[in-house]
Design an enzyme around this catalytic site. Structure first.
Site, mmCIF file in Angstrom:
data_model
loop_
_atom_site.group_PDB
_atom_site.id
_atom_site.type_symbol
_atom_site.label_atom_id
_atom_site.label_comp_id
_atom_site.label_asym_id
_atom_site.label_seq_id
_atom_site.Cartn_x
_atom_site.Cartn_y
_atom_site.Cartn_z
ATOM 1 C CG ASP A 167 -7.602 10.891 -1.466
ATOM 2 O OD1 ASP A 167 -7.986 10.427 -2.168
ATOM 3 O OD2 ASP A 167 -7.183 9.994 -0.483
ATOM 4 N NE ARG A 222 -12.840 0.129 -5.955
ATOM 5 C CZ ARG A 222 -11.864 -0.668 -5.834
ATOM 6 N NH1 ARG A 222 -11.285 -0.514 -4.205
ATOM 7 N NH2 ARG A 222 -11.440 -1.417 -6.293
ATOM 8 C CG ASP A 239 -14.566 5.276 -7.524
ATOM 9 O OD1 ASP A 239 -14.989 6.209 -7.446
ATOM 10 O OD2 ASP A 239 -14.390 4.580 -6.213
ATOM 11 C CE LYS A 275 -13.215 8.659 2.601
ATOM 12 N NZ LYS A 275 -13.040 7.555 1.615
ATOM 13 C CG ASN A 276 -9.820 7.044 3.137
ATOM 14 O OD1 ASN A 276 -10.695 6.897 2.985
ATOM 15 N ND2 ASN A 276 -8.937 7.687 2.145
HETATM 16 N N1 EPU Z 1 -4.501 -0.964 -7.822
HETATM 17 C C1 EPU Z 1 -4.550 -1.923 -8.539
HETATM 18 N N2 EPU Z 1 -4.930 -3.148 -7.869
HETATM 19 C C2 EPU Z 1 -5.368 -3.311 -6.618
HETATM 20 C C3 EPU Z 1 -5.268 -2.304 -5.834
HETATM 21 C C4 EPU Z 1 -4.802 -0.976 -6.489
HETATM 22 O O1 EPU Z 1 -4.101 -1.945 -9.761
HETATM 23 O O2 EPU Z 1 -5.661 -4.658 -6.240
HETATM 24 C C5 EPU Z 1 -4.255 0.414 -8.199
HETATM 25 C C6 EPU Z 1 -5.298 1.371 -8.352
HETATM 26 O O3 EPU Z 1 -6.199 1.351 -9.311
HETATM 27 C C7 EPU Z 1 -4.501 2.878 -8.235
HETATM 28 C C8 EPU Z 1 -3.362 2.464 -7.376
HETATM 29 O O4 EPU Z 1 -3.160 0.925 -7.449
HETATM 30 O O5 EPU Z 1 -4.219 3.002 -9.332
HETATM 31 C C9 EPU Z 1 -3.231 2.917 -5.918
HETATM 32 O O6 EPU Z 1 -4.615 2.516 -5.072
HETATM 33 P P1 EPU Z 1 -4.980 2.055 -3.882
HETATM 34 O O7 EPU Z 1 -4.990 0.890 -3.612
HETATM 35 O O8 EPU Z 1 -3.638 2.689 -3.045
HETATM 36 O O9 EPU Z 1 -5.935 2.947 -3.453
HETATM 37 P P2 EPU Z 1 -6.903 2.581 -2.435
HETATM 38 O O10 EPU Z 1 -6.388 1.978 -1.393
HETATM 39 O O11 EPU Z 1 -8.002 1.818 -3.219
HETATM 40 C C10 EPU Z 1 -7.142 4.461 -0.729
HETATM 41 C C11 EPU Z 1 -8.119 5.581 -0.162
HETATM 42 C C12 EPU Z 1 -8.569 6.500 -1.521
HETATM 43 C C13 EPU Z 1 -7.184 7.047 -1.896
HETATM 44 C C14 EPU Z 1 -6.028 6.106 -2.158
HETATM 45 C C15 EPU Z 1 -4.795 6.721 -2.565
HETATM 46 C C16 EPU Z 1 -9.387 4.213 1.355
HETATM 47 C C17 EPU Z 1 -10.662 3.563 1.452
HETATM 48 N N3 EPU Z 1 -9.383 4.826 0.088
HETATM 49 O O12 EPU Z 1 -7.824 4.031 -1.912
HETATM 50 O O13 EPU Z 1 -9.263 7.537 -0.792
HETATM 51 O O14 EPU Z 1 -7.513 7.889 -2.975
HETATM 52 O O15 EPU Z 1 -5.827 5.187 -1.241
HETATM 53 O O16 EPU Z 1 -4.262 7.373 -1.522
HETATM 54 O O17 EPU Z 1 -8.230 4.402 1.961
HETATM 55 C C18 EPU Z 1 -10.919 9.120 -0.804
HETATM 56 O O18 EPU Z 1 -10.746 9.344 0.237
HETATM 57 O O19 EPU Z 1 -11.829 9.896 -1.386
HETATM 58 C C19 EPU Z 1 -10.275 7.910 -1.519
HETATM 59 C C20 EPU Z 1 -10.728 7.583 -2.698
#
Ligand code: EPU
Length: 420
Positions: A309, A97, A121, A24-25
């Site tokens: 995750d 998201r 979220d 998915k990701n």
């Molecule tokens: N963060 C910020 N600012 C930003 C972006 C992130 O403060 O602009 C913080 C977040 O709040 C968090 C940390 O940085 O505390 C890490 O977040 P990250 O950006 O790495 O997460 P994401 O890219 O939004 C993806 C996956 C998530 C997974 C996380 C961590 C996708 C679509 N989503 O989210 O997947 O938990 O990386 O590996 O790729 C899931 O599949 O259930 C899921 C939520």
């Protein structure tokens, strides 16, 4: 009475084979990446999940033609620049998201974009400041009003971008923005997730010049244009870990065909410490477990650490383990919501800030519980498979966002789970 629920009853053991689907990701980002080149792209190994449907609708709303997923194939035809509406509306962004990843390709190729700001979220506040700061460094200008971010640029220029944290989707966004930027972009402190490697592989096949994907320093040399491609989506390591955890929770043995073993080092190490027998096979993993699980300590970290995750599955396994475990969440502050639900099933868990202390109990008891996000809901389903009596899990649609035919596939290996 229930319209978004699973009924789960206990099973003695799971046995059989499960084929692991595409991630998915990864697929959601690969779909966004098609916006970078006109023509027909084909993605293979695409899971039939709700998030892919929503992302398809989002692309369609911009003027892109997107097929249905048939035998894992998704065909995406991107029109000429003047036939695209570079806008991601609230109605769709609110549902998914990850749709924020259209921002990078839109700004880069169309030089303007209007994207609804994603909301929070169920596992906490999730800002997008890293995305915006990084794209601004490349030359995008942003204005926020009425819940939307409007981006414009005279053209992105490659430069050195330092991410404050190795954010997964921020890395995706900058990578997709930089492939068409003029000159060289260096992304420092980049996320090293396997799905970033997959995105870089697709972009490279489209003609992008990328070095270092999978390390924390990615170098991109901008090109003038990209070509459409056919690309196979990397397998879902989180799905593979979910199914492995199902074996740990219920006992039995499963063959996980297609599991992306080389991207699962740390989680396999942890699952082994918990008491699962894991063997790498020629095409995936063999997982078995016939004894009581053991308590361990785990902390989540960006890849190659133990992903956040995986944590709901690990916590659920540890509720049944012999001894006391401590689990620490380092990524998302609110990602312990399902713990209250596990407690309602008889688990002995105390949370303290971003730590959970879990005292293993011999058995859980079935209850009415609610899943609040994809992984939490899937973990509660697994808990139900080992709980005495019946579990009614509401929030089934969360599971369907990220797992294809979750109940059918688990039933095929012996689980007693049904969609209500
Ligand atoms: N963060 C910020 N600012 C930003 C972006 C992130 O403060 O602009 C913080 C977040 O709040 C968090 C940390 O940085 O505390 C890490 O977040 P990250 O950006 O790495 O997460 P994401 O890219 O939004 C993806 C996956 C998530 C997974 C996380 C961590 C996708 C679509 N989503 O989210 O997947 O938990 O990386 O590996 O790729 C899931 O599949 O259930 C899921 C939520």
């Amino acid at each position: 009475m229930y319209d978004d629920a699973f009924r789960i009853r206990p099973v003695s053991q799971l046995h059989g084979t499960i084929e692991i689907k595409g991630a998915k990701n990864s697929v959601l980002k690969l779909m966004a990446a098609t916006l970078l080149a006109p023509g027909t792209h084909v993605l293979e190994n695409v899971p039939r999940i709700a998030d892919v449907t929503i992302m398809s609708d989002l692309l369609r709303s911009m003027g892109v033609e997107v097929s249905e997923v048939i035998d894992g194939r998704l065909s995406i035809t991107v029109p000429r620049e003047d036939q695209i509406t570079p806008r991601a509306p609230y109605e769709l962004v609110e549902k998914i998201r990850a749709s924020i990843v259209v921002l990078g390709p839109l700004v880069s190729r169309y030089r303007r974009a209007e994207v609804s700001m994603p909301g929070g979220d169920d596992f906490g506040h999730r800002p997008i400041d890293f995305h915006l700061n990084a794209l601004e460094t490349l030359g995008a200008n942003f204005e926020a009003s009425h819940g939307y971010i409007s981006a414009t640029t005279p053209g992105l220029l490659g430069t050195r971008v330092v991410l404050e944290f190795p954010s997964h989707t921020a890395t995706d966004n900058v990578l997709m923005a930089s492939v068409l930027a003029k000159g060289i972009t260096i992304i420092e402190n980049a996320a090293r997730e396997p799905e970033v490697i997959d995105l870089a592989a697709m972009l490279s096949a489209m003609g992008a010049k990328i070095h270092g994907a999978g390390t924390s320093r990615i170098e991109v040399e901008g090109v003038d244009q990209l070509q459409p491609v056919t690309h196979r989506v990397v397998a879902d390591r989180v799905e593979a870990a979910t199914m492995a955890a199902a074996v740990g929770i219920t006992t039995g043995s499963l063959e996980l065909v297609g599991a992306p073993v080389s991207y699962m080092d740390m989680v396999l190490e942890k699952l082994g410490q918990i008491g699962l027998e894991i063997t790498k096979t020629s095409n995936g993993l063999h997982v078995s477990c016939f004894d009581r699980l053991k308590a361990i300590d785990v902390a989540t970290l960006p890849y190659p650490g133990v992903a956040t995750d995986y944590k709901p599955f690990i916590v659920t396994m540890l509720t049944l383990a012999d001894g006391v475990s401590i689990v620490t969440e380092n990524l998302f502050s609110g990602r312990f919501k399902y713990v209250d639900e596990l407690r309602r099933m008889g688990a002995d868990i105390r949370t303290e800030g971003h730590h959970a202390v879990i005292r293993g109990v011999p058995r859980l008891s079935g209850a009415q519980v609610k899943g609040s996000d994809i992984r939490a809901a899937a973990a509660l389903a697994l808990a139900g498979m080992a709980a005495e009596g019946e579990t009614i899990l509401s929030g089934a649609s969360h599971i369907e966002r990220g797992y294809e035919d979750f109940a059918d596939r688990l039933r095929s290996v012996g689980a007693d789970i049904e969609r209500l």
